[in-house]
Design a protein around this motif. Structure first.
Motif, mmCIF file in Angstrom:
data_model
loop_
_atom_site.group_PDB
_atom_site.id
_atom_site.type_symbol
_atom_site.label_atom_id
_atom_site.label_comp_id
_atom_site.label_asym_id
_atom_site.label_seq_id
_atom_site.Cartn_x
_atom_site.Cartn_y
_atom_site.Cartn_z
ATOM 1 N N LYS A 1 -21.325 -6.295 -26.802
ATOM 2 C CA LYS A 1 -22.281 -7.329 -26.365
ATOM 3 C C LYS A 1 -23.523 -7.328 -27.243
ATOM 4 O O LYS A 1 -24.023 -8.381 -27.627
ATOM 5 C CB LYS A 1 -22.663 -7.104 -24.899
ATOM 6 C CG LYS A 1 -21.572 -7.463 -23.929
ATOM 7 C CD LYS A 1 -21.984 -7.171 -22.497
ATOM 8 C CE LYS A 1 -20.821 -7.406 -21.553
ATOM 9 N NZ LYS A 1 -21.145 -6.991 -20.188
ATOM 10 N N GLN A 2 -24.008 -6.140 -27.555
ATOM 11 C CA GLN A 2 -25.201 -6.036 -28.397
ATOM 12 C C GLN A 2 -24.920 -6.579 -29.799
ATOM 13 O O GLN A 2 -25.731 -7.308 -30.361
ATOM 14 C CB GLN A 2 -25.667 -4.580 -28.479
ATOM 15 C CG GLN A 2 -26.987 -4.401 -29.185
ATOM 16 C CD GLN A 2 -27.449 -2.952 -29.162
ATOM 17 O OE1 GLN A 2 -26.752 -2.078 -28.675
ATOM 18 N NE2 GLN A 2 -28.625 -2.717 -29.695
ATOM 19 N N GLU B 1 -22.730 -8.879 -30.587
ATOM 20 C CA GLU B 1 -22.617 -10.340 -30.485
ATOM 21 C C GLU B 1 -23.993 -10.992 -30.417
ATOM 22 O O GLU B 1 -24.229 -12.031 -31.022
ATOM 23 C CB GLU B 1 -21.780 -10.720 -29.275
ATOM 24 C CG GLU B 1 -20.303 -10.443 -29.449
ATOM 25 C CD GLU B 1 -19.491 -10.666 -28.190
ATOM 26 O OE1 GLU B 1 -20.081 -11.056 -27.142
ATOM 27 O OE2 GLU B 1 -18.269 -10.460 -28.243
ATOM 28 N N GLU B 2 -24.927 -10.382 -29.683
ATOM 29 C CA GLU B 2 -26.284 -10.922 -29.597
ATOM 30 C C GLU B 2 -26.967 -10.868 -30.956
ATOM 31 O O GLU B 2 -27.662 -11.804 -31.346
ATOM 32 C CB GLU B 2 -27.100 -10.143 -28.564
ATOM 33 C CG GLU B 2 -26.671 -10.405 -27.142
ATOM 34 C CD GLU B 2 -27.353 -9.489 -26.137
ATOM 35 O OE1 GLU B 2 -28.232 -8.691 -26.528
ATOM 36 O OE2 GLU B 2 -26.991 -9.566 -24.944
ATOM 37 N N ASN B 3 -26.786 -9.787 -31.673
ATOM 38 C CA ASN B 3 -27.393 -9.659 -32.993
ATOM 39 C C ASN B 3 -26.812 -10.670 -33.976
ATOM 40 O O ASN B 3 -27.524 -11.209 -34.820
ATOM 41 C CB ASN B 3 -27.206 -8.235 -33.548
ATOM 42 C CG ASN B 3 -28.032 -7.217 -32.791
ATOM 43 O OD1 ASN B 3 -28.985 -7.570 -32.098
ATOM 44 N ND2 ASN B 3 -27.657 -5.966 -32.892
ATOM 45 N N LYS B 4 -25.525 -10.947 -33.900
ATOM 46 C CA LYS B 4 -24.897 -11.928 -34.792
ATOM 47 C C LYS B 4 -25.438 -13.321 -34.531
ATOM 48 O O LYS B 4 -25.597 -14.120 -35.444
ATOM 49 C CB LYS B 4 -23.383 -11.923 -34.600
ATOM 50 C CG LYS B 4 -22.700 -10.760 -35.253
ATOM 51 C CD LYS B 4 -21.204 -10.819 -35.027
ATOM 52 C CE LYS B 4 -20.554 -9.567 -35.604
ATOM 53 N NZ LYS B 4 -19.117 -9.504 -35.311
ATOM 54 N N GLU B 5 -25.715 -13.643 -33.242
ATOM 55 C CA GLU B 5 -26.243 -14.962 -32.913
ATOM 56 C C GLU B 5 -27.649 -15.138 -33.474
ATOM 57 O O GLU B 5 -28.023 -16.225 -33.862
ATOM 58 C CB GLU B 5 -26.259 -15.161 -31.395
ATOM 59 C CG GLU B 5 -24.875 -15.289 -30.785
ATOM 60 C CD GLU B 5 -24.904 -15.316 -29.270
ATOM 61 O OE1 GLU B 5 -26.009 -15.399 -28.694
ATOM 62 O OE2 GLU B 5 -23.826 -15.242 -28.666
ATOM 63 N N LYS B 6 -28.427 -14.102 -33.541
ATOM 64 C CA LYS B 6 -29.807 -14.176 -33.992
ATOM 65 C C LYS B 6 -29.924 -14.330 -35.501
ATOM 66 O O LYS B 6 -30.766 -15.058 -35.991
ATOM 67 C CB LYS B 6 -30.595 -12.939 -33.535
ATOM 68 C CG LYS B 6 -30.795 -12.881 -32.044
ATOM 69 C CD LYS B 6 -31.527 -11.632 -31.642
ATOM 70 C CE LYS B 6 -31.604 -11.525 -30.126
ATOM 71 N NZ LYS B 6 -32.124 -10.239 -29.697
#
Length: 183
Positions: A158-159, A161-166
């Motif tokens: 999850k972490q 995936e969040e970093n990739k979106e940013k």
């Protein structure tokens, strides 16, 4: 090691009384044959008592021991303690009517023999969880990895995936500007 097996004639000697049970039995082969994920089994200690009437025998059991199971993440050996309390009833005749509690398992004798070993095996198998984790696997910092692979937890995924979106891939930054200008 002993087996928990009695003839109905032996049990009738205790009719109207309580028969104490304090035995250590070896069920390792039987358990490993029934569930291949079991790597080893300590001797199983069974204590309790049996109340015997002319129609049935009621066992009140406390079963303890230890299983060796594979860790679901790392496959290392994990000690899994077994500690089960159970009441098991054996009827001597299958046609006997009974009004016992619904949560008590009713068994029937095999001929003139009351054999607790299969019942204890079932009770132990029911105690095995779907997943077991070693202490090492519970510590997210020391998960196994190798060349071009690693074990990650759901939180790590999850972490990531969040970093990739940013962050935007620098190779695609120009393309992003192109679509912004088109809008």
């Amino acid at each position: 090691m002993n087996s928990l097996k009695w003839s109905t004639i032996q049990l009738q000697k205790y009719r109207g009384k309580s028969m104490d049970i304090n035995e250590t039995i070896d069920l390792a082969e039987a358990l490993k044959n029934r569930d291949p994920q079991i790597r080893d089994v300590s001797p199983i200690h069974v204590i309790g008592n049996a109340n015997i009437t002319s129609e049935k025998v009621t066992f009140h059991l406390h079963i303890t021991g230890k299983l060796i199971l594979p860790c679901s993440r790392t496959l290392v050996d994990v000690d899994y303690p077994i500690d089960v309390h159970s009441t098991e009833i054996f009827h001597y005749q299958s046609s006997t009517s009974y009004d016992e509690e619904d949560d008590v398992e009713i068994h029937h004798t095999q001929g003139d023999v009351v054999d607790l070993d299969p019942v204890i095996i079932e009770l132990i198998l029911l105690e095995i969880p779907i997943q077991v984790f070693s202490e090492q696997a519970k510590d997210d910092q020391h998960l196994p990895s190798g060349t071009e692979w690693e074990v990650v937890t759901e939180d790590q995924v999850k972490q990531d995936e969040e970093n990739k979106e940013k962050k935007i891939d620098p190779r695609l930054a120009g393309l992003a500007k192109f679509f912004d200008e088109q809008s």
